[in-house]
Write a protein that holds these residues in place. Structure first.
Motif, PDB file in Angstrom:
ATOM      1  N   TRP A  68      -2.591   6.206   0.334  1.00 50.13           N
ATOM      2  CA  TRP A  68      -3.363   5.230   1.110  1.00 50.13           C
ATOM      3  C   TRP A  68      -2.950   5.211   2.581  1.00 50.13           C
ATOM      4  CZ3 TRP A  68      -3.419   0.461  -2.736  1.00 50.13           C
ATOM      5  CH2 TRP A  68      -4.206   0.820  -3.846  1.00 50.13           C
TER       6      TRP A  68
ATOM      7  N   VAL B  55       0.636   2.521  -5.075  1.00 46.04           N
ATOM      8  CA  VAL B  55      -0.550   3.371  -5.108  1.00 46.04           C
ATOM      9  C   VAL B  55      -0.495   4.229  -6.372  1.00 46.04           C
ATOM     10  CG1 VAL B  55      -1.851   5.153  -3.914  1.00 46.04           C
ATOM     11  CG2 VAL B  55      -0.576   3.451  -2.596  1.00 46.04           C
TER      12      VAL B  55
ATOM     13  N   MET C  76     -10.756   0.581  -0.176  1.00 47.07           N
ATOM     14  CA  MET C  76     -10.438   1.981  -0.406  1.00 47.07           C
ATOM     15  C   MET C  76     -11.287   2.500  -1.559  1.00 47.07           C
ATOM     16  SD  MET C  76      -8.615   4.619   0.510  1.00 47.07           S
ATOM     17  CE  MET C  76      -7.283   3.911   1.474  1.00 47.07           C
TER      18      MET C  76
ATOM     19  N   ASN D 184       0.817  -1.220   0.000  1.00 45.39           N
ATOM     20  CA  ASN D 184       0.000   0.000   0.000  1.00 45.39           C
ATOM     21  C   ASN D 184       0.849   1.267   0.000  1.00 45.39           C
ATOM     22  OD1 ASN D 184      -2.107  -1.766   0.108  1.00 45.39           O
ATOM     23  ND2 ASN D 184      -3.116  -0.820   1.850  1.00 45.39           N
TER      24      ASN D 184
END
Length: 730
Positions: free
Chosen positions: A53, A46, A713, A42
């Protein structure tokens, strides 16, 4: 060439490059020194923004902490497409403008096949690689999901590889050309690095294919040939880039990185100009019911307790429980028997032929918010450590390199071992780390935190008058976030039709940045907050909600408990299937929100005005998102503040999110009209749903579909506006 010793680490990062003309060691020679691995998840993968994130960029201190924890190889999930000029070229190819950076390659086919990676991004990636190698570790640099430019396009023609995204036309020749262009640049940039740098050509190709009535979209031989072509473009580009790339170890993935698809990769192994011995295969290991599943289904239960540490009071959540036979299957996915068998098959299929295997990602979520019984919670936590140890032990025994997945998150449901979001690099999960270390012959003597995690979930049984003290703390300054208190109903309390509404007894205070707790004109410049009561009912888990404070015309009192009643008539949509309620709870929405609330009970209101307790919080309920907490003895919680919470309007520049079973709706205000995109993905970077749409100037809303449950997300982009928010899918 083998070993870091030739560099002399004290010389510094500039000495990390090698210019020797001899062949690098073969892949089989790297397995033992690589040991066990860690993912920087993460972060570098990204799209566009590595900190988007919630994780900071990797630091030298963080890398040193990974090394100190006993890991000797680090996987760097990485984005390339969103850091190249392909983004603007793709936008222009189908009618957008170069400024409209939210309209991605997803949705239409473009002919641009020679993208250029931004030089600043290559330098940023190099910093991370150099820090890893400077510690004597190995770095695996991959191409991750990154808007699905390759991984969602393992086909030719028109198809719908993501549920809800609409038909997408793809030319595999275009995708293959882009794959070649990216890896030629990457390999050229890193050409002088020695065997401590490995390249991986993809992540989880085709994992985002949709699910239908007959299961996931088939991955057949024709699609395997397309994927093989992508791999050979990767391999050929690296080999032609000069320097040590002639014999650098390269890694290719089974379709979807699923072990069940490994035979398809084995029988369609790509050609390597370097000859035999300079490649590895990759699969991932997340036994779903144990590792990722967050809600029971008719076909199967979540597995909380690992083999050998079964619960006697919650048997249906023991590893291997079969809902049809009401018995344990000791060969179910994730059991020690299955791990031993599957890893042995990987050895026979690849390792015995001189092709080492990496388990590029593995893990199991921590369920401290789902298990309220202290004894069972301890069994669960002990079992997680046992699971990680079983995987590591079998990997080592079969010549396989395992990499634990890490998202950086520290809340319930995390897989994080080493903290990083607060600027400290301590061990968050010492028991799991101990199990991994022992599997690799290390001491494994980190101080356990099992008892402290268990104790947070309950108070001694001798203490009467309990409640749950919930702390709310948002993490971002520009997006709405939600803290959830949820009660999963069972037994007689599943029937809420005997009531006319709900009563909540609570006290506390929550405040927002700038002290904005009213509905005045200035509130939008700071934070805002509101609270909803919600429930889910029936076989479809239909969603119903009602405002709490606004409907009751009340505000919180920090000094004394108060009762707030919400009747069924108060709900935004009249609830149905009240005789079959699945869950009930409270959501605290807001931006820049902090505070605490103590809940004494939630009760049903009868027609005669009397009440009946549904949950009195003698055990900790499920807490998610911005909410964390513990069971406390009432009267001993102390002063929890004096500021009051009032429902206020949301700032027009913020995003509001509504989550219902099967869907997520985002509401936001756009400064100008134009194309926008909404993406919903889980925390392994897998796209759940995505949609491109025309946004109007002013208020907009977009709905995404999902059969996924758990943390995800949500990212909405329009022009220069970008919103990112964690959501909990139901």
């Amino acid at each position: 060439m083998f070993g870091i010793g030739k560099f002399g680490i004290a010389v510094g990062a500039l000495s990390l490059a090698s210019t020797a003309a001899f062949a690098l060691p073969k892949a089989t020679d790297l397995v033992e020194p690589m040991g066990m691995g860690y993912n920087i998840g993460n972060t570098m993968e990204v799209p566009e923004n590595p900190t988007g994130w919630g994780n900071p960029l990797p630091t030298a201190a963080y890398i040193k902490a990974i090394k100190a924890a006993g890991f000797n190889t680090v996987r760097i999930p990485c984005a390339w497409y969103s850091h190249s000029d392909a983004l603007a070229k793709d936008i222009a190819a189908y009618g957008g403008t170069a400024d409209n950076s939210t309209y991605k390659h997803v949705g239409k086919d473009a002919s641009f096949t020679t993208p250029t990676i931004d030089g600043a991004w290559l330098a940023q990636v190099k910093e991370v690689v150099d820090m890893i190698i400077a510690e004597g570790m190995y770095a695996v640099l991959n191409s991750h999901w990154d808007e699905g430019w390759l991984e969602d396009r393992v086909y030719d023609g028109t198809a719908n590889p993501r549920s809800g995204a609409g038909d997408i036309t793809n030319s595999s020749a275009t995708t293959k050309a882009r794959q070649a262009a990216y890896w030629k640049q990457i390999a050229t940039y890193f050409k002088d690095y020695d065997e401590h740098l490995l390249f991986a050509g993809a992540n989880e190709p085709a994992v985002n294919d949709p699910w239908g009535a007959s299961g996931q979209w088939a991955f057949d031989d024709s699609r395997m040939q397309i994927l093989k072509g992508y791999y050979e473009a990767f391999i050929t580009s690296v080999r032609s880039a000069g320097g040590n790339n002639d014999t650098r170890t390269l890694i290719v993935q089974a379709p979807r990185t699923e072990m069940d698809n490994a035979p398809m990769l084995s029988t369609n192994w790509p050609t390597d100009p370097a000859g035999a011995g300079y490649m590895m295969a990759e699969v991932h290991y997340y036994p779903y019911q144990y590792s990722l599943m967050t809600a029971d289904e008719d076909w199967g239960k979540q597995f909380y307790y690992y083999t050998g540490l079964s619960s006697t009071t919650d048997t249906e959540h023991n590893m291997g429980w079969n809902v049809y036979s009401n018995s344990i299957d000791n060969n179910a996915l994730g059991t020690p028997n299955q791990i031993k068998k599957a890893f042995g098959e990987l050895k026979t299929m690849f390792c015995d032929k001189g092709i080492p295997v990496i388990i590029g990602e593995l893990g199991a979520i921590k369920r401290t918010g789902q298990i309220t019984d202290a004894a069972n919670l301890k069994l669960h936590l002990q079992g997680r450590a046992l699971f990680y140890g079983e995987v590591a032990k079998n990997a080592k025994a079969n010549g396989i390199v395992p990499y634990v997945w890490d998202t950086g998150a520290e809340n319930d449901g995390n897989m994080t071992i080493i903290t990083r979001q607060k600027g400290t690099y301590s061990i968050l999960d010492p028991d799991v780390l101990n199990a991994l270390q022992k599997a690799y012959g290390q001491e494994g003597n980190n101080q356990s935190n099992l008892d402290s995690l268990v104790n947070e979930n309950e108070v001694p049984e001798t203490e009467a008058g309990k409640g749950v003290l919930v702390t709310y703390a948002t993490k971002t300054s520009d997006s709405s976030e939600v803290g959830t208190l949820r009660i999963n109903l069972s037994g007689t309390k599943k029937d809420l039709s005997q009531y006319v509404g709900i009563e909540i007894r609570l006290k506390g205070s929550v405040e927002t940045a700038g002290g904005c707790t009213g509905a005045g004109e200035g509130c939008g410049e700071y934070g805002w907050t509101s609270m909803d009561l919600f429930m889910m009912t029936g076989g479809s888990w239909a969603w119903f909600d009602a405002p709490v404070m606004e409907q009751a015309n009340q505000e919180l009192d920090a000094s004394a408990f108060q009762k707030i009643q919400v009747k069924w008539d108060d709900f935004r949509t009249a609830p149905t299937d009240l005789n079959d309620a699945n869950a009930i709870g409270l959501n605290l929405y807001g931006t820049q929100v902090t505070g605490t609330i103590t809940f004494d009970y939630i009760a049903g209101i009868k027609a005669d005005g009397s009440t009946e307790i549904i949950d009195d919080f003698d055990k900790k309920p499920q807490l998610e998102g911005t909410a964390s907490g513990k069971v406390v003895a009432l009267g001993g919680t102390g002063d929890i503040g004096s500021n009051a919470i009032r429902p206020v309007r949301a700032a027009s520049s913020k995003m509001l999110v509504s989550v219902r079973p099967g869907s997520v709706t985002a509401s936001f205000s756009a400064a100008t009209a134009g194309m926008a995109s909404a993406t919903l993905m889980n925390f392994m970077g897998q796209v759940i749903d995505q949609k491109n749409f025309n946004a109007s100037k002013g208020a907009n809303s977009v709905e995404l579909q999902s059969n996924y449950r758990g943390a995800a997300m949500l990212i909405v982009k329009q022009g220069s506006q970008r919103y990112a928010q964690k959501v909990l899918l139901k």
